[in-house]
Enzyme design. Structure first.
Site, PDB file in Angstrom:
ATOM      1  N   GLU A 178       0.820  -1.222   0.000  1.00 40.88           N
ATOM      2  CA  GLU A 178       0.000   0.000   0.000  1.00 40.88           C
ATOM      3  C   GLU A 178       0.850   1.267   0.000  1.00 40.88           C
ATOM      4  O   GLU A 178       1.239   1.757   1.060  1.00 40.88           O
ATOM      5  CB  GLU A 178      -0.938   0.002   1.223  1.00 40.88           C
ATOM      6  CG  GLU A 178      -1.825   1.240   1.269  1.00 40.88           C
ATOM      7  CD  GLU A 178      -2.780   1.273   2.468  1.00 40.88           C
ATOM      8  OE1 GLU A 178      -2.658   0.421   3.361  1.00 40.88           O
ATOM      9  OE2 GLU A 178      -3.628   2.177   2.504  1.00 40.88           O
ATOM     10  N   LYS A 220      -2.399  -2.086  -3.182  1.00 37.07           N
ATOM     11  CA  LYS A 220      -3.477  -1.274  -2.599  1.00 37.07           C
ATOM     12  C   LYS A 220      -3.144   0.198  -2.820  1.00 37.07           C
ATOM     13  O   LYS A 220      -2.471   0.837  -2.008  1.00 37.07           O
ATOM     14  CB  LYS A 220      -3.603  -1.595  -1.100  1.00 37.07           C
ATOM     15  CG  LYS A 220      -4.642  -0.744  -0.374  1.00 37.07           C
ATOM     16  CD  LYS A 220      -5.079  -1.373   0.937  1.00 37.07           C
ATOM     17  CE  LYS A 220      -5.957  -0.421   1.727  1.00 37.07           C
ATOM     18  NZ  LYS A 220      -6.669  -1.082   2.819  1.00 37.07           N
TER      19      LYS A 220
HETATM   20  P1  13P Z   1      -9.275   4.036   4.068  1.00 35.99           P
HETATM   21  O1  13P Z   1     -10.117   3.233   3.126  1.00 35.99           O
HETATM   22  O2  13P Z   1     -10.056   4.687   5.171  1.00 35.99           O
HETATM   23  O3  13P Z   1      -8.334   4.949   3.367  1.00 35.99           O
HETATM   24  O4  13P Z   1      -8.351   2.992   4.827  1.00 35.99           O
HETATM   25  C1  13P Z   1      -7.723   2.012   4.093  1.00 35.99           C
HETATM   26  C2  13P Z   1      -6.535   1.553   4.809  1.00 35.99           C
HETATM   27  O5  13P Z   1      -6.359   0.388   5.025  1.00 35.99           O
HETATM   28  C3  13P Z   1      -5.548   2.556   5.238  1.00 35.99           C
HETATM   29  O6  13P Z   1      -4.353   1.926   5.479  1.00 35.99           O
END
Ligand code: 13P
Length: 338
Positions: A178, A220
């Site tokens: 991510e 992600k």
């Molecule tokens: P949000 O969808 O609220 O951005 O959170 C996703 C997430 O896992 C942040 O690390």
């Protein structure tokens, strides 16, 4: 020996049946902030109650293939003594775990951050695998302003993400990678597109360097959006076009899938934009594309719950509804009036 087949199969299961992921891995600090805003007591017991509400939501498994947990939840039990992990597994929701330990200022780059948590990670991974966890998440954060992000920050975070991903795969755990380019700020959509592309390019270079098995990982990312305070906001059509064009240039077709973060978008906007990507580009996208939202699934439910037992059923309905909206979006069938 790394079991590549198992990693690939797990990634496929996470992306299957048009379902998506539920991020319920908010750190204690983040949870406190969200609870505080609604007058919910900021205690471990209330976090347990809230997460119990989530994992026991009827029909959640209709739309959710995997749930990302925060460490604290691994040992928590429902009022009647069942473990959250068991409940998820019984529903055929694959349990995952946030393994990063948050961000700190990047040395000599005080405006930027690096994510910590690599020390001792392989040992922790072995324990997580034994407990039945099959995927993990690590979030790197990139800020945009007139001069940021720096190359150093992008490179340091990309290296760290790849190192984390390799450690996961060695332990039989699918890494969710991510790199979040934040939507805070006044920057334009075009600037977000350039930065997101630079970041993803660097991340995939690092993943190649460290021999990460692409079929056994999930990306992600953020959607390509104008900054929250940019005067020039755009419609879902433009977001879908810019986001998919960006990914087609830099995200290898081989990866297990893409699962968006919501990043502070409203629940309806997040669904609408995901829907538009599938509607316009579903036929040409080489990767499965789904959601891994926290706020865009949870926020309406949290606002209904407010810490009160009487509100649990209504909050669970709202949670299942938002999850279902996003599954519909993945099939290009979302309609905000649903
Ligand atoms: P949000 O969808 O609220 O951005 O959170 C996703 C997430 O896992 C942040 O690390």
């Amino acid at each position: 020996m790394t079991n590549y087949q198992e990693l690939k199969h797990l990634a496929e299961r996470l992306m299957s049946n048009n379902k998506g992921l539920l991020a319920m891995d908010e750190s204690t600090g983040t949870c406190d902030k969200r609870f505080g805003a609604l007058g919910i007591p900021q205690t471990e017991e209330y976090r347990r109650k809230y997460r119990q509400l989530i994992v026991t939501t009827p029909d959640l498994e209709e739309s959710i293939s995997g749930a990302i947990l925060f460490e604290e939840s691994l040992h928590q039990l429902t009022d009647d003594g069942r473990s959250f992990l068991d409940i998820l597994q019984q529903k055929d929701i694959i349990p995952g775990i946030k393994v990063d330990q948050g961000t700190v200022p990047l040395s000599f780059f005080p405006e930027e951050t690096i994510t910590e948590g690599l020390d001792g990670l392989s040992k922790r991974m072995a324990t997580y695998y034994q407990m039945g966890l099959r995927f993990a998440k690590w979030r790197a954060v990139i800020h945009i302003d007139a001069v940021l992000p720096t190359k150093t920050c992008i490179a340091a975070n990309a290296f760290t993400l790849a190192r984390y991903a390799a450690i996961c795969q060695e332990a039989g755990i699918v890494p969710i990678v991510e790199p979040e380019v934040l939507m805070d700020g006044t920057h334009t959509l075009q600037r977000c597109a350039v930065v997101t592309q630079d970041v993803l390019k660097e991340v995939f270079n690092a993943l190649y360097e460290q021999k990460v098995y692409l079929e056994g990982m999930i990306l992600k990312p953020n959607m390509v959006l104008p900054g929250l305070h940019c005067l020039d906001q755009v419609n879902a059509e433009v977001v879908a076009h810019e986001t998919i064009s960006c990914f087609l240039k830099v995200v290898p077709a081989a990866i297990g899938g893409i699962a968006f973060l919501s990043g502070g978008q409203s629940p309806t906007l997040a669904s609408e934009r995901l829907n538009m990507m599938h509607l316009r580009y579903g036929a040409i996208m080489p990767w499965p594309l789904t959601f891994s939202f926290s706020r865009a699934i949870q926020q309406p439910a949290l606002e209904i719950w407010k810490g009160e037992d009487n509100n649990i059923a209504a909050a669970q309905k709202a949670l299942a509804y938002r999850a279902a909206c996003n599954r519909a979006a993945r099939m290009a069938e979302y309609n905000p009036t649903l």
